[in-house]
Design a protein around this motif. Structure first.
Motif, mmCIF file in Angstrom:
data_model
loop_
_atom_site.group_PDB
_atom_site.id
_atom_site.type_symbol
_atom_site.label_atom_id
_atom_site.label_comp_id
_atom_site.label_asym_id
_atom_site.label_seq_id
_atom_site.Cartn_x
_atom_site.Cartn_y
_atom_site.Cartn_z
ATOM 1 N N ASN A 1 70.089 1.896 43.263
ATOM 2 C CA ASN A 1 69.339 2.921 42.542
ATOM 3 C C ASN A 1 70.120 4.214 42.339
ATOM 4 N N LYS B 1 68.398 -2.326 43.277
ATOM 5 C CA LYS B 1 67.614 -2.514 42.062
ATOM 6 C C LYS B 1 67.628 -3.994 41.707
ATOM 7 N N SER B 2 68.779 -4.621 41.963
ATOM 8 C CA SER B 2 68.957 -6.033 41.660
ATOM 9 C C SER B 2 70.160 -6.539 42.443
#
Length: 127
Positions: A122, A102-103
């Motif tokens: 995620n 996600k990051s």
């Protein structure tokens, strides 16, 4: 840690992910780092790589501290490219074909020859 992951599973996952990082380093840098610590908490992975710089990178930094930009630029490109390989291995290790970042953020501590970062996924990282 997620409700379904045991402490033992998380240790195994951390060890296997560490092996992937060392393999990437050996393949790309010609040698492995002096130490890698990966900590997993639920869907977050923390990474601390000691001995992260190559002899050439250390030379560039000693000769001109302004070369940090060059070292970071090259490493950012390598990290972006190898991130796909790392994720593919995490998918294989966890059995989660839909796992993705996600990051993520990685940065150098040049003075201490370390690469430190984290990744948010995620879903929980359990086996």
């Amino acid at each position: 840690m997620s409700d379904t992951a045991t402490a033992s599973e998380i240790r195994i996952l951390s060890r296997l992910a560490t092996n992937v990082v060392v393999e990437i380093y050996k393949r790309l840098m010609g040698r492995g780092p002096t130490g890698v610590r990966i900590t997993v908490v639920d869907n977050i992975m923390y990474l601390d790589i000691k001995g992260a710089l190559t002899p050439l990178e250390r030379y560039l930094l000693r000769s001109d501290p302004g070369n940090e930009f060059i070292v970071k630029s090259v490493r950012d490109q390598i990290i972006d490219n190898e991130g796909k390989y790392f994720i593919a291995n995490l998918r294989r290790i966890t059995g989660k074909s839909d796992l993705f970042y996600k990051s993520h953020k990685l940065d150098f501590d040049f003075e201490n020859d370390r690469l430190i970062g984290f990744a948010i996924f995620n879903q929980p990282l359990d086996c």
